[in-house]
Each structure stands twice: as C-alpha cells, then as structure tokens.
Design a protein around this motif. Structure first.
Motif, PDB file in Angstrom:
ATOM      1  N   ALA A   3       0.835  -1.198   0.000  1.00  0.00           N
ATOM      2  CA  ALA A   3       0.000   0.000   0.000  1.00  0.00           C
ATOM      3  C   ALA A   3       0.870   1.248   0.000  1.00  0.00           C
ATOM      4  N   ILE A   4       2.033   1.142   0.646  1.00  0.00           N
ATOM      5  CA  ILE A   4       2.999   2.240   0.707  1.00  0.00           C
ATOM      6  C   ILE A   4       4.373   1.651   0.429  1.00  0.00           C
ATOM      7  N   ALA A   5       5.105   2.245  -0.509  1.00  0.00           N
ATOM      8  CA  ALA A   5       6.449   1.774  -0.850  1.00  0.00           C
ATOM      9  C   ALA A   5       7.404   2.963  -0.804  1.00  0.00           C
ATOM     10  N   ILE A   6       8.334   2.932   0.143  1.00  0.00           N
ATOM     11  CA  ILE A   6       9.273   4.033   0.352  1.00  0.00           C
ATOM     12  C   ILE A   6      10.684   3.535   0.038  1.00  0.00           C
ATOM     13  N   LYS A   7      11.429   4.303  -0.748  1.00  0.00           N
ATOM     14  CA  LYS A   7      12.775   3.882  -1.131  1.00  0.00           C
ATOM     15  C   LYS A   7      13.731   5.067  -1.074  1.00  0.00           C
ATOM     16  N   ASN A  49       8.453  -0.722   3.258  1.00  0.00           N
ATOM     17  CA  ASN A  49       7.245  -1.138   2.550  1.00  0.00           C
ATOM     18  C   ASN A  49       6.173  -1.523   3.564  1.00  0.00           C
ATOM     19  N   VAL A  50       4.953  -1.052   3.328  1.00  0.00           N
ATOM     20  CA  VAL A  50       3.814  -1.382   4.185  1.00  0.00           C
ATOM     21  C   VAL A  50       2.771  -2.085   3.328  1.00  0.00           C
ATOM     22  N   LYS A  51       2.413  -3.298   3.710  1.00  0.00           N
ATOM     23  CA  LYS A  51       1.468  -4.102   2.943  1.00  0.00           C
ATOM     24  C   LYS A  51       0.024  -3.640   3.172  1.00  0.00           C
ATOM     25  N   GLU A  52      -0.837  -3.946   2.226  1.00  0.00           N
ATOM     26  CA  GLU A  52      -2.257  -3.660   2.393  1.00  0.00           C
ATOM     27  C   GLU A  52      -2.803  -4.444   3.592  1.00  0.00           C
ATOM     28  N   SER A  83      11.943   8.117  -3.386  1.00  0.00           N
ATOM     29  CA  SER A  83      10.560   7.933  -3.822  1.00  0.00           C
ATOM     30  C   SER A  83       9.691   7.458  -2.666  1.00  0.00           C
ATOM     31  N   LEU A  84       8.433   7.886  -2.716  1.00  0.00           N
ATOM     32  CA  LEU A  84       7.426   7.447  -1.746  1.00  0.00           C
ATOM     33  C   LEU A  84       6.145   7.232  -2.539  1.00  0.00           C
ATOM     34  N   GLU A  85       5.800   5.971  -2.748  1.00  0.00           N
ATOM     35  CA  GLU A  85       4.654   5.630  -3.580  1.00  0.00           C
ATOM     36  C   GLU A  85       3.485   5.160  -2.716  1.00  0.00           C
ATOM     37  N   VAL A  86       2.296   5.642  -3.079  1.00  0.00           N
ATOM     38  CA  VAL A  86       1.063   5.276  -2.390  1.00  0.00           C
ATOM     39  C   VAL A  86       0.124   4.626  -3.397  1.00  0.00           C
ATOM     40  N   ARG A  87      -0.470   3.501  -2.992  1.00  0.00           N
ATOM     41  CA  ARG A  87      -1.360   2.795  -3.915  1.00  0.00           C
ATOM     42  C   ARG A  87      -2.660   3.554  -4.128  1.00  0.00           C
ATOM     43  N   ASP A  88      -3.032   3.676  -5.390  1.00  0.00           N
ATOM     44  CA  ASP A  88      -4.306   4.260  -5.789  1.00  0.00           C
ATOM     45  C   ASP A  88      -4.939   3.313  -6.797  1.00  0.00           C
ATOM     46  N   GLY A  89      -5.751   2.387  -6.290  1.00  0.00           N
ATOM     47  CA  GLY A  89      -6.336   1.365  -7.150  1.00  0.00           C
ATOM     48  C   GLY A  89      -5.271   0.409  -7.641  1.00  0.00           C
ATOM     49  N   ASP A  90      -5.120   0.296  -8.947  1.00  0.00           N
ATOM     50  CA  ASP A  90      -4.153  -0.636  -9.529  1.00  0.00           C
ATOM     51  C   ASP A  90      -2.782  -0.003  -9.767  1.00  0.00           C
ATOM     52  N   GLN A  91      -2.633   1.267  -9.446  1.00  0.00           N
ATOM     53  CA  GLN A  91      -1.357   1.929  -9.715  1.00  0.00           C
ATOM     54  C   GLN A  91      -0.768   2.510  -8.438  1.00  0.00           C
ATOM     55  N   MET A  92       0.538   2.792  -8.495  1.00  0.00           N
ATOM     56  CA  MET A  92       1.236   3.445  -7.401  1.00  0.00           C
ATOM     57  C   MET A  92       1.552   4.873  -7.827  1.00  0.00           C
ATOM     58  N   VAL A  93       1.257   5.825  -6.947  1.00  0.00           N
ATOM     59  CA  VAL A  93       1.491   7.234  -7.224  1.00  0.00           C
ATOM     60  C   VAL A  93       2.688   7.694  -6.400  1.00  0.00           C
ATOM     61  N   ASP A  94       3.685   8.282  -7.052  1.00  0.00           N
ATOM     62  CA  ASP A  94       4.887   8.754  -6.368  1.00  0.00           C
ATOM     63  C   ASP A  94       4.630  10.146  -5.806  1.00  0.00           C
ATOM     64  N   MET A  95       4.664  10.265  -4.480  1.00  0.00           N
ATOM     65  CA  MET A  95       4.394  11.538  -3.832  1.00  0.00           C
ATOM     66  C   MET A  95       5.491  12.562  -4.099  1.00  0.00           C
TER      67      MET A  95
END
Length: 400
Positions: A3-7, A49-52, A83-95
């Motif tokens: 749900a959240i992917a931080i790198k 990384n934080v899982k759904e 990068s810090l990506e947040v899930r939005d449906g089927d895609q990840m959005v990079d904040m």
C-alpha cells in the motif's frame, strides 16, 4: 500488495536543501548538517514497505523522524530525494512528483489522517465533525449524515451525535477523530500518536477498539508512537527510527528477541515480554526430551509421559494416573473449570500470558502441537525465563 512503498527517502526542512543532501552523502550527522547549513534533516535515507491491511508502527524518541516520515505519506512534508509511492487502485502514485490535483484526490479518497490533537471544529456538532470530509467530497447532507452516524455507532458514540466537542471527554473526542477518518472510507489511515494525550486506561481501551475495528475494516494503518508496549500490542510490524534513520524493521516478536543495535536493545529492555512473546520463542523442543519409541517424558517432577498414537492423537500419564488431554483455543471457556487431571495442548503461537494461565490452572506443562505433531512444551523454567527477560538467551540457545 504494497500500500505504501518508500525507497531511499530524504526529507530536509529548509529553503536550500541540496547542500544538506550533499553533506548527508558524505556521512555527516544531523547536528553537523544543521550547524553548517541551517537545514534540518527530518528523514535520512529510509526504505520501508507497508502491505495492504497491515498496521505498521513507526517508533522512536522525540525528534527521531517518525512524524516527519508519516507526514510525507500524504504530502504534508516535502520529499527532498528518493521515492514514496502510495497505492491508488491498480497503480502506485509517487508523492515526490505528484501534481496538485492528484494530491487532492489522494487526500480525499485514499489516505486519512488522525492527529494527536483531536482537531475537531468546536462550532460543529459531533456528527457534523465526522461528516466534514464527506462534505468536501460533495456528498449530499442526508447521505453524509447517514454515513457519519454509522461510524459514530461503530465507535460507540451514536448517543452523542448532536453534542459539541467541548461536551465530550478526551477519549470520546479521540473516538470522534477515528470516526471521521473511518467515514472517509480511505484505504490508508495515518495516525500520529493519536492516543498519547489520553489517560492510560482510556488509551488501552482505544487500542483495543482500534484492533476490533481493524478486524472489520482491514485498513492499512501507519501509526506513530513513542510507546513500545503500545507498538507491540497493535503493530503487525514495527519500524524503529533514530536521528531520521530507520534502524530496525520487523515483527514485534523479532524486535524484542533480536534487537540489532544498542538503541533498540535499550528500548526493549523495559518492555513487558508477555505482551509479545509466543510459545514458539520459549518452548523446549521435543527432540531434547527423554523418549522411548513414541513416548516422551515432558515433566520430570511429576513423571509425566506423553504418547503419540499412530493416528497422531496424544495420550498422557502422570505416574500411574491417566490424564485427560484438552485442546486450548483462544475462546476457551473459563480455565478455572479445567481440573488437575488435565494436560492442555495448544499451538506454538500461543501467547505466553495465556500459556501461564493454563499452567496456573493445571499445574502441568503446556504441550505445543503443530500440524498434528508434538513439537515442544512450555514448563515453569520457560515461564520464569520469559518473566525475567531471559528470552534472548533462550532464543540464541535454540538457534544453536
């Protein structure tokens, strides 16, 4: 899925962050960087990384960077690098590169915030506070009132719907904050020390209520806390931060059993081990016990032998006395009804607090069974080790 992917995330506060980033790359400390540049490093090269459906607790002392990291997830803090990506449906959005319209969409539909300070609007009733975010979504008054009342019912405040915030206790106001976040029906909840200002009894009650609500709603929750006992109680995983850096991330039991630094070791030294330890961590392995063919001696003092029958069933004897073998389950009836002629078997994942209560009522070791196979026992020696904080030594000896 994540749900959240931080790198490799850096967050630097100031009007000229590049010199600070250059000094970070050279290995300078936070204090050295602020002395040389006047820029403040909030988050330093964090990957997480934080899982759904997971509750991940960000922990650390004041100034460790946990709130700075949390606020970057919904764009309240700027991302300097990484990068810090947040899930939005089927895609990840990079904040790090999100535009204003998408950011507004994420805040409205994907991620809700619960603050330490309740942030209720004093001129609105409780139900209108809960419905406020729905109004921003353009939902009709009738529908948003309906949804808000449902969420107030969920947190036990339906009878207070038309009161004002000042008429509620602190714990009740915090429940309103939870209801407001849940009303948005966001997949991700960001909770910044939401219970830290509350009395211990109310705090424990809200922790329990959060866990019950999570069973029903299965949200992804990023929860900031400085209280390790709270983190151990509610977290599926714990991320411990120091000076803006993530220094250890793992399951609560791993944090307690295998601290990787002195900083983490100092944290866990003062926690109650019964809040996290499971039978698997403390058990005596069945292979270390005296046995004859399919019979194992599980207690010397009481001369208790357990026989594994051909079909996998267990039978037990204490000297010449036959013992009844009972299976323990979390919702087991009052253990005071368990008689002294009973020995109890349970999963190795039993909490040590439950295992100790079983031992108290039966005066016998607890048999640990997994996949129909007897794998170990918990006896007085193991319980004393858990209570005295000797679990690290026990864990190390088992690994050896």
């Amino acid at each position: 899925m994540d749900a959240i992917a931080i790198k490799n995330l850096d967050v630097v506060f100031g009007d000229n962050v590049q010199p600070a980033l250059d000094l970070l790359d050279k290995g300078l400390t936070r204090s050295e960087i602020i002395d040389q540049t006047g820029q403040v490093v909030g988050v330093d090269n964090v990957s997480l990384n934080v899982k759904e459906g997971e509750i991940c607790v960000l922990m650390g002392l004041s100034g460790s960077g946990k709130s700075s990291l949390l606020r970057a997830v919904n764009g309240l803090n700027p991302i300097s690098r990484g990068s810090l990506e947040v899930r939005d449906g089927d895609q990840m959005v990079d904040m790090a590169s999100v535009d204003a319209q998408t950011l507004r969409h994420l805040r409205t539909n994907r991620a809700s915030m619960v603050f330490q300070k309740f942030a209720l609007m004093p001129w609105l009733t409780v139900v209108d506070n809960v419905a406020f975010g729905l109004e921003m979504k353009g939902i009709s008054k009738k529908e948003r009132r309906k949804q808000a009342l449902e969420k107030l019912e969920m947190v036990g405040l339906a009878d207070w719907a038309y009161q004002y915030p000042h008429e509620l206790s602190g714990g009740m106001q915090q429940r309103v904050g939870l209801a407001r976040a849940f009303a948005m029906d966001s997949d991700i909840l960001l909770m910044d020390e939401p219970f830290s200002a509350l009395d211990p009894l109310i705090r424990a009650q809200l922790q329990d209520e959060l866990l019950e609500l999570q069973k029903k709603l299965n949200k992804t929750i990023l929860f900031v806390s400085h209280d390790l006992d709270e983190a151990l109680k509610i977290g599926n995983n714990i991320a411990i931060m120091e000076s803006g850096q993530l220094i250890q991330h793992g399951k609560p039991e791993d944090i307690v059993l295998r601290p990787e630094t002195d900083y983490v070791r100092d944290f866990v030294a003062h926690t109650n081990p019964l809040n996290v330890l499971k039978g698997r961590s403390m058990m005596k392995d069945i292979d270390t016990m005296p046995h004859v063919e399919n019979r194992w001696k599980v207690c010397d003092q009481r001369d208790i032998w357990v026989t594994v029958e051909p079909q996998g069933a267990l039978s037990a004897m204490a000297g010449t006395q036959h013992l009844r073998v009972a299976e323990w389950k979390k919702d087991m009836a009052d253990l005071s009804q368990v008689s002294s002629d009973t020995i109890v078997m349970a999963s190795p994942d039993i909490e040590m607090r439950d295992a100790i209560e079983i031992r108290y009522h039966t005066n016998k070791p607890v048999l640990l069974v997994e996949n129909g196979k007897l794998v170990g026992t918990l006896s007085d020696h193991d319980f004393y080790h858990a209570l005295l904080g000797k679990y690290q030594q026990s864990c190390d000896s088992q690994a050896a």
